[in-house]
Design a protein around this motif. Structure first.
Motif, PDB file in Angstrom:
ATOM      1  N   VAL A  99       0.685  -1.249   0.042  1.00  0.00           N
ATOM      2  CA  VAL A  99      -0.133  -0.061  -0.039  1.00  0.00           C
ATOM      3  C   VAL A  99       0.961   1.160  -0.003  1.00  0.00           C
ATOM      4  CG1 VAL A  99      -1.562   1.416   1.314  1.00  0.00           C
ATOM      5  CG2 VAL A  99      -2.115  -1.068   1.054  1.00  0.00           C
ATOM      6  N   TRP A 110       1.072  -2.740  -7.500  1.00  0.00           N
ATOM      7  CA  TRP A 110       0.566  -4.105  -6.646  1.00  0.00           C
ATOM      8  C   TRP A 110       1.048  -5.415  -7.365  1.00  0.00           C
ATOM      9  CZ3 TRP A 110      -2.507  -2.823  -2.517  1.00  0.00           C
ATOM     10  CH2 TRP A 110      -3.174  -3.898  -1.806  1.00  0.00           C
ATOM     11  N   PRO A 141      -8.466  -6.965  -2.597  1.00  0.00           N
ATOM     12  CA  PRO A 141      -8.468  -5.241  -2.649  1.00  0.00           C
ATOM     13  C   PRO A 141      -8.580  -4.708  -3.837  1.00  0.00           C
ATOM     14  CG  PRO A 141      -7.017  -5.960  -0.923  1.00  0.00           C
ATOM     15  CD  PRO A 141      -7.226  -7.441  -1.763  1.00  0.00           C
ATOM     16  N   LEU A 188     -11.324  -2.876  -6.309  1.00  0.00           N
ATOM     17  CA  LEU A 188     -11.005  -1.275  -6.335  1.00  0.00           C
ATOM     18  C   LEU A 188     -11.327  -1.122  -8.072  1.00  0.00           C
ATOM     19  CD1 LEU A 188      -9.805   1.730  -6.138  1.00  0.00           C
ATOM     20  CD2 LEU A 188      -7.554   0.572  -6.728  1.00  0.00           C
TER      21      LEU A 188
END
Length: 251
Positions: free
Chosen positions: A53, A184, A230, A234
């Motif tokens: 993150v 990511w 996650p 998104l």
């Protein structure tokens, strides 16, 4: 399209014998929820998610700042070497990133940033693709808006900040989502720089679950599913903005 995700979920709830069996088992005899507990215990999962993150946030803030400013300059401003410099930016896209690994590694090592979040982030603060995309986006905006602002006495920076930047929000949204997806999923550079398990992004942490002799596939699938959730959520919520931004920039 959803089959790979469904198959990953099924594998994460199976046993290794069911996954590696021939023919493969299409549905586990009993759901192995313990695989998710094993995934959280074998690697410092939440710490690695936090590192990921941090990398994504810092990288995308830099992309928004640098790519929007550079894209606007290349699209609207006339200065000596405009086309030449932009051509160099495009040339970077044609060179494989692996070519730069050794010199960039030596620079990061000289700065004593190995095994740090800064060492992972620093080489990716500027994106040639993001600059190109924002340039194309700004070129599609009406020139009359800038001319009207100049008649009112606005300078170039005021035009960029107050007029062009708000209009470029669809392109910026696409840039942010694509940047998050890229950071990511990035594996090669963090794999080289990050050696401590607590300083690894989740992509490298997942790679460490693969053994030299055997691999615990079900644990790897469980950890991969948790890491993917996650970013998948998104993308689902931001999918429309991404498509709108890319399609507008490609005109």
């Amino acid at each position: 399209m959803a089959f790979p995700f469904a198959w990953q979920l099924i594998m994460s709830l199976s046993t290794n014998a069911e996954v590696t069996g021939v023919p493969p088992t299409l549905w586990p005899s009993s759901l192995q929820w313990v695989n998710y507990a094993d995934a959280l215990s074998k690697i410092p999962f939440f710490q690695q998610i936090w590192v990921t993150v941090q990398v994504a946030i810092v990288t995308n803030i830099a992309h928004v700042v640098f790519c929007t400013m550079a894209g606007y300059a290349f699209a609207r401003m006339r200065f000596p070497g405009n086309r030449l410099i932009f051509g160099i930016f495009l040339a970077v896209l044609m060179i494989p990133g692996q070519v730069f690994i050794l010199p960039v590694y030596q620079i990061i090592q000289g700065l004593q940033l190995l095994n740090t979040v800064a060492g992972i982030v620093l080489p990716g603060l500027i994106s040639a693709f993001g600059t190109f995309m924002m340039r194309q986006f700004f070129r599609g905006l009406p020139v009359e808006l800038e001319e009207a602002a100049r008649l009112d006495g606005a300078n170039s920076f005021q035009i960029f900040r107050r007029i062009m930047l708000p209009l470029a929000m669809p392109g910026i949204s696409a840039l942010v989502v694509l940047g998050i997806l890229d950071s990511w999923n990035d594996l090669l550079w963090p794999l080289i720089v990050a050696t401590g398990s607590n300083n690894m992004p989740i992509s490298v942490g997942l790679a460490t679950l693969q053994g030299d002799v055997s691999t615990d596939y079900v644990t790897m699938m469980a950890a991969s599913f948790l890491a993917m959730a996650p970013i998948l959520i998104l993308f689902i919520f931001m999918q429309r903005r991404v498509i709108e931004g890319i399609s507008f920039a490609s005109k």
